[in-house]
Design a protein around this motif. Structure first.
Motif, PDB file in Angstrom:
ATOM      1  N   VAL A 167     -26.458  42.307 -23.216  1.00 15.72           N
ATOM      2  CA  VAL A 167     -27.769  42.944 -23.332  1.00 15.72           C
ATOM      3  C   VAL A 167     -27.574  44.342 -23.883  1.00 15.72           C
ATOM      4  O   VAL A 167     -26.678  45.069 -23.450  1.00 15.72           O
ATOM      5  CB  VAL A 167     -28.473  43.006 -21.960  1.00 15.72           C
ATOM      6  CG1 VAL A 167     -29.650  43.950 -21.996  1.00 15.72           C
ATOM      7  CG2 VAL A 167     -28.929  41.629 -21.528  1.00 15.72           C
ATOM      8  N   MET A 168     -28.405  44.722 -24.832  1.00 11.68           N
ATOM      9  CA  MET A 168     -28.348  46.073 -25.399  1.00 11.68           C
ATOM     10  C   MET A 168     -29.698  46.751 -25.263  1.00 11.68           C
ATOM     11  O   MET A 168     -30.743  46.132 -25.453  1.00 11.68           O
ATOM     12  CB  MET A 168     -27.940  46.012 -26.870  1.00 11.68           C
ATOM     13  CG  MET A 168     -26.555  45.442 -27.078  1.00 11.68           C
ATOM     14  SD  MET A 168     -26.086  45.372 -28.820  1.00 11.68           S
ATOM     15  CE  MET A 168     -24.630  44.341 -28.723  1.00 11.68           C
ATOM     16  N   ASP A 169     -29.649  48.027 -24.932  1.00 11.17           N
ATOM     17  CA  ASP A 169     -30.876  48.827 -24.778  1.00 11.17           C
ATOM     18  C   ASP A 169     -31.879  48.161 -23.853  1.00 11.17           C
ATOM     19  O   ASP A 169     -33.095  48.261 -24.053  1.00 11.17           O
ATOM     20  CB  ASP A 169     -31.520  49.099 -26.140  1.00 11.17           C
ATOM     21  CG  ASP A 169     -30.922  50.321 -26.821  1.00 11.17           C
ATOM     22  OD1 ASP A 169     -30.408  51.197 -26.104  1.00 11.17           O
ATOM     23  OD2 ASP A 169     -30.965  50.396 -28.053  1.00 11.17           O
ATOM     24  N   LEU A 170     -31.365  47.453 -22.837  1.00 13.10           N
ATOM     25  CA  LEU A 170     -32.218  46.780 -21.854  1.00 13.10           C
ATOM     26  C   LEU A 170     -33.203  45.821 -22.512  1.00 13.10           C
ATOM     27  O   LEU A 170     -34.270  45.551 -21.979  1.00 13.10           O
ATOM     28  CB  LEU A 170     -32.967  47.817 -21.009  1.00 13.10           C
ATOM     29  CG  LEU A 170     -32.072  48.782 -20.214  1.00 13.10           C
ATOM     30  CD1 LEU A 170     -32.888  49.910 -19.618  1.00 13.10           C
ATOM     31  CD2 LEU A 170     -31.312  48.031 -19.125  1.00 13.10           C
ATOM     32  N   LYS A 171     -32.847  45.325 -23.689  1.00 14.76           N
ATOM     33  CA  LYS A 171     -33.682  44.391 -24.467  1.00 14.76           C
ATOM     34  C   LYS A 171     -35.040  45.005 -24.817  1.00 14.76           C
ATOM     35  O   LYS A 171     -35.985  44.282 -25.135  1.00 14.76           O
ATOM     36  CB  LYS A 171     -33.881  43.089 -23.704  1.00 14.76           C
ATOM     37  CG  LYS A 171     -32.633  42.244 -23.610  1.00 14.76           C
ATOM     38  CD  LYS A 171     -32.772  41.100 -22.643  1.00 14.76           C
ATOM     39  CE  LYS A 171     -33.797  40.095 -23.043  1.00 14.76           C
ATOM     40  NZ  LYS A 171     -33.792  38.919 -22.151  1.00 14.76           N
ATOM     41  N   ASN A 313     -31.802  53.051  -9.149  1.00 14.90           N
ATOM     42  CA  ASN A 313     -32.638  53.533  -8.052  1.00 14.90           C
ATOM     43  C   ASN A 313     -33.561  54.679  -8.428  1.00 14.90           C
ATOM     44  O   ASN A 313     -34.720  54.713  -7.994  1.00 14.90           O
ATOM     45  CB  ASN A 313     -31.750  53.924  -6.867  1.00 14.90           C
ATOM     46  CG  ASN A 313     -31.185  52.716  -6.151  1.00 14.90           C
ATOM     47  OD1 ASN A 313     -31.784  51.646  -6.151  1.00 14.90           O
ATOM     48  ND2 ASN A 313     -30.016  52.865  -5.553  1.00 14.90           N
ATOM     49  N   LYS A 314     -33.073  55.616  -9.228  1.00 13.18           N
ATOM     50  CA  LYS A 314     -33.939  56.743  -9.606  1.00 13.18           C
ATOM     51  C   LYS A 314     -35.175  56.251 -10.355  1.00 13.18           C
ATOM     52  O   LYS A 314     -36.281  56.766 -10.139  1.00 13.18           O
ATOM     53  CB  LYS A 314     -33.178  57.720 -10.504  1.00 13.18           C
ATOM     54  CG  LYS A 314     -32.134  58.573  -9.819  1.00 13.18           C
ATOM     55  CD  LYS A 314     -32.718  59.713  -9.014  1.00 13.18           C
ATOM     56  CE  LYS A 314     -31.614  60.640  -8.490  1.00 13.18           C
ATOM     57  NZ  LYS A 314     -32.149  61.684  -7.579  1.00 13.18           N
ATOM     58  N   PHE A 315     -34.981  55.255 -11.232  1.00  3.59           N
ATOM     59  CA  PHE A 315     -36.079  54.834 -12.111  1.00  3.59           C
ATOM     60  C   PHE A 315     -36.503  53.390 -11.853  1.00  3.59           C
ATOM     61  O   PHE A 315     -37.267  52.828 -12.626  1.00  3.59           O
ATOM     62  CB  PHE A 315     -35.667  55.036 -13.566  1.00  3.59           C
ATOM     63  CG  PHE A 315     -35.224  56.443 -13.842  1.00  3.59           C
ATOM     64  CD1 PHE A 315     -36.152  57.478 -13.896  1.00  3.59           C
ATOM     65  CD2 PHE A 315     -33.886  56.754 -13.987  1.00  3.59           C
ATOM     66  CE1 PHE A 315     -35.748  58.785 -14.112  1.00  3.59           C
ATOM     67  CE2 PHE A 315     -33.470  58.063 -14.205  1.00  3.59           C
ATOM     68  CZ  PHE A 315     -34.404  59.080 -14.266  1.00  3.59           C
ATOM     69  N   SER A 316     -35.989  52.801 -10.774  1.00  4.96           N
ATOM     70  CA  SER A 316     -36.353  51.451 -10.346  1.00  4.96           C
ATOM     71  C   SER A 316     -36.229  50.447 -11.489  1.00  4.96           C
ATOM     72  O   SER A 316     -37.168  49.723 -11.814  1.00  4.96           O
ATOM     73  CB  SER A 316     -37.783  51.436  -9.781  1.00  4.96           C
ATOM     74  OG  SER A 316     -37.948  50.366  -8.880  1.00  4.96           O
ATOM     75  N   ASN A 317     -35.040  50.396 -12.074  1.00  4.35           N
ATOM     76  CA  ASN A 317     -34.829  49.545 -13.238  1.00  4.35           C
ATOM     77  C   ASN A 317     -34.520  48.109 -12.801  1.00  4.35           C
ATOM     78  O   ASN A 317     -33.463  47.830 -12.222  1.00  4.35           O
ATOM     79  CB  ASN A 317     -33.681  50.090 -14.094  1.00  4.35           C
ATOM     80  CG  ASN A 317     -33.625  49.426 -15.443  1.00  4.35           C
ATOM     81  OD1 ASN A 317     -33.295  48.257 -15.551  1.00  4.35           O
ATOM     82  ND2 ASN A 317     -33.963  50.170 -16.474  1.00  4.35           N
ATOM     83  N   ASN A 318     -35.440  47.209 -13.089  1.00 12.06           N
ATOM     84  CA  ASN A 318     -35.307  45.817 -12.651  1.00 12.06           C
ATOM     85  C   ASN A 318     -34.164  45.087 -13.341  1.00 12.06           C
ATOM     86  O   ASN A 318     -33.372  44.377 -12.696  1.00 12.06           O
ATOM     87  CB  ASN A 318     -36.610  45.061 -12.912  1.00 12.06           C
ATOM     88  CG  ASN A 318     -37.740  45.547 -12.041  1.00 12.06           C
ATOM     89  OD1 ASN A 318     -37.560  45.809 -10.862  1.00 12.06           O
ATOM     90  ND2 ASN A 318     -38.924  45.669 -12.618  1.00 12.06           N
ATOM     91  N   LEU A 319     -34.082  45.214 -14.660  1.00 12.54           N
ATOM     92  CA  LEU A 319     -33.063  44.468 -15.394  1.00 12.54           C
ATOM     93  C   LEU A 319     -31.657  44.891 -14.968  1.00 12.54           C
ATOM     94  O   LEU A 319     -30.770  44.047 -14.788  1.00 12.54           O
ATOM     95  CB  LEU A 319     -33.242  44.659 -16.898  1.00 12.54           C
ATOM     96  CG  LEU A 319     -32.235  43.919 -17.787  1.00 12.54           C
ATOM     97  CD1 LEU A 319     -32.224  42.426 -17.504  1.00 12.54           C
ATOM     98  CD2 LEU A 319     -32.516  44.173 -19.266  1.00 12.54           C
ATOM     99  N   MET A 320     -31.438  46.180 -14.787  1.00  9.82           N
ATOM    100  CA  MET A 320     -30.112  46.651 -14.386  1.00  9.82           C
ATOM    101  C   MET A 320     -29.740  46.115 -13.003  1.00  9.82           C
ATOM    102  O   MET A 320     -28.580  45.743 -12.754  1.00  9.82           O
ATOM    103  CB  MET A 320     -30.058  48.175 -14.409  1.00  9.82           C
ATOM    104  CG  MET A 320     -30.212  48.783 -15.792  1.00  9.82           C
ATOM    105  SD  MET A 320     -30.140  50.588 -15.756  1.00  9.82           S
ATOM    106  CE  MET A 320     -28.447  50.854 -16.248  1.00  9.82           C
ATOM    107  N   LEU A 324     -26.626  43.619 -12.061  1.00 12.07           N
ATOM    108  CA  LEU A 324     -25.650  43.922 -11.012  1.00 12.07           C
ATOM    109  C   LEU A 324     -25.485  42.749 -10.061  1.00 12.07           C
ATOM    110  O   LEU A 324     -24.357  42.401  -9.666  1.00 12.07           O
ATOM    111  CB  LEU A 324     -26.082  45.180 -10.247  1.00 12.07           C
ATOM    112  CG  LEU A 324     -25.201  45.584  -9.056  1.00 12.07           C
ATOM    113  CD1 LEU A 324     -23.747  45.739  -9.461  1.00 12.07           C
ATOM    114  CD2 LEU A 324     -25.734  46.881  -8.435  1.00 12.07           C
ATOM    115  N   LEU A 325     -26.583  42.102  -9.662  1.00 11.94           N
ATOM    116  CA  LEU A 325     -26.477  40.954  -8.769  1.00 11.94           C
ATOM    117  C   LEU A 325     -25.662  39.830  -9.411  1.00 11.94           C
ATOM    118  O   LEU A 325     -24.813  39.204  -8.761  1.00 11.94           O
ATOM    119  CB  LEU A 325     -27.864  40.438  -8.390  1.00 11.94           C
ATOM    120  CG  LEU A 325     -27.853  39.316  -7.344  1.00 11.94           C
ATOM    121  CD1 LEU A 325     -27.482  39.855  -5.973  1.00 11.94           C
ATOM    122  CD2 LEU A 325     -29.193  38.593  -7.289  1.00 11.94           C
TER     123      LEU A 325
END
Length: 475
Positions: A167-171, A313-320, A324-325
């Motif tokens: 994945v690049m640039d969070l798609k 966590n700071k920006f609540s990024n779902n994809l990241m 991680l999971l």
């Protein structure tokens, strides 16, 4: 004897909400049953407040606390993801006769700049022309069966982007909207621009009308359609039709959308950057497994997990968080990584720490789910365990600071607790949550978890703010 004493002391914890919190709920027409709350000082064995704390609830994005804490302990704060480049042909005198291969291992932080550096290194190694295709190998993670529209029917919103090993640039593609008073038009620009000379991956069909009014909730005045086709390279090409009114007072705004599947997105960025670097490539997109005979050319390492957790966590990024999971699944259980194995890895880790959370349900680890569950008490116990962990500094520093940064930057600006709370928030329809650490006026640190699963959950925000202020003012 000690355990019996602790049980007795625990029963003395307040089951009723503090009067200021209850009044804040009543002002919204809500009762005490709208909140589940657990509060405990980090240096005390029993809670100060436990109200409906044993109920399994949807935590929304506070579930990211579970995923990121598990990641920090299981992988370590210094963990880095790899992205590698191979070829399966013959490289001679600057010409690669064969396919160039990009193999991903789940890096959630990879940006277009990272790909530029990798391709620049490839050019420095003398590669000039690629007489073959671009093969993308994303086999480190299993393909997801859940599409980006599954959660709320918004497949192109960036928060719904689905995970993949490459994945690049969070798609995401950022669409810049610029009000131009001189031409009386709204100017559009894509960043990063996926187009390259002779190839159009994204067409912007601008049907916006510039109006003279206050900016306000500008997104609600926009509508868009996405028309999809396949281009000659086997990749997905898109036309964005943007309609509605855009106020002159809005100036410059950004709309983040996810148009492309991960393979097309990576292919377009590769093609554009390779040509900018002076390389020659006319091949197509291929997706599959890297051949065993492939020759490794170079590798890129990501930023550290500690830095990724901060972004999550700071920006609540779902994809990241979802990446991680899946990384936990691949590293701890088996490849290809699956969300089920990621959840299993977290459960096994919790048990190894003596934490039994029988109600815990992990679907994707991001909280973007109608299925995920945890109780306020167990989320608080997780935070108490984290406070005693070697990775506590990394986890706590990743949380938004009240009224200072991240998702809490604009919240409780006039609170006495300004800058003294590290808290993760969560919000879905019928869900509102907050969890983390509060430093009170006497310098004592508390764990606080507050979750609402209610038809009027969004109206509990004021009561949650009052809870933080009440906790800060503890005698």
């Amino acid at each position: 004897m000690i355990s019996l004493l602790l049980v007795a002391l625990s029963s003395l914890a307040h089951a009723e909400l503090p009067a200021p919190v209850l009044r804040a709920l009543q002002a919204e027409g809500l009762g005490a049953d709208a909140l589940s709350v657990y509060v405990q000082r980090v240096d005390q064995p029993v809670p100060l407040l436990a109200h409906q704390a044993d109920i399994a609830l949807n935590p929304a994005s506070t579930m990211k606390l579970v995923t990121t804490y598990a990641g920090l302990e299981l992988l370590g704060p210094a963990y880095r993801w790899r992205t590698e480049i191979y070829h399966d042909g013959v490289l001679k005198q600057g010409v690669l006769t064969g396919n160039l291969i990009l193999k991903g291992y789940g890096d959630p932080s990879m940006r277009v700049e990272d790909l530029w550096r990798m391709l620049s290194r490839l050019r420095q190694q003398g590669v000039q022309r690629i007489d073959g295709d671009l093969l993308l190998d994303s086999s480190y993670f299993a393909s997801t069966n859940v599409g980006p529209a599954a959660f709320d029917g918004e497949p192109y919103r960036a928060y719904n982007a689905t995970p993949a090993a490459l994945v690049m640039d969070l798609k995401a593609t950022g669409i810049q909207l610029q009000a131009d008073a001189l031409t009386q038009q709204v100017l559009l620009r894509a960043e990063p621009d996926p187009n390259s000379p002779g190839m159009t991956a994204l067409t912007l069909n601008n049907q916006l009308k510039l109006v003279r009014s206050g900016c306000g909730d500008w997104k609600s005045r926009l509508a868009y359609d996405v028309n999809v086709r396949s281009d000659a390279s086997n990749a997905r090409a898109v036309e964005l039709v943007l309609r509605g009114d855009y106020a002159l007072d809005c100036g410059e705004k950004w709309l983040d959308l996810s148009f492309f599947d991960e393979a097309s997105h990576s292919y377009f960025l590769f093609r554009q950057l390779w040509q900018q670097l002076g390389g020659s490539f006319t091949g197509k997109l291929r997706v599959g497994l890297m051949p065993e005979r492939a020759v490794k050319l170079l590798s890129n390492e990501s930023v550290t997990l500690a830095e990724v957790v901060r972004d999550i966590n700071k920006f609540s990024n779902n994809l990241m968080a979802r990446q991680l999971l899946l990384t936990l699944a691949a590293e701890q259980i088996a490849t290809p990584g699956t969300e089920a194995n990621g959840a299993r890895a977290v459960q096994l880790w919790l048990r190894s720490k003596g934490l039994e959370f029988p109600e815990l349900v992990i679907e994707n680890g991001a909280g973007l789910s109608r299925l995920e569950r945890i109780s306020s008490q167990h989320l608080a116990e997780l935070l108490l365990a984290a406070y005693a962990s070697p990775v506590m500094p990394e986890l706590m520093s990743s949380l938004p600071i009240l009224a200072v940064d991240g998702t809490l930057r604009k919240r409780q600006k006039d609170s006495a607790a300004y800058g003294r709370a590290h808290l993760k928030t969560g919000s879905l329809s019928n869900v509102r949550s907050i969890a983390g650490y509060v430093l009170d006026g006497k310098g004592r640190r508390w764990v606080v978890v507050c979750i609402s699963n209610h038809a009027k959950a969004q109206q509990t925000r004021g009561a949650q703010d009052v809870l933080i202020d009440w906790l800060y003012s503890q005698p």
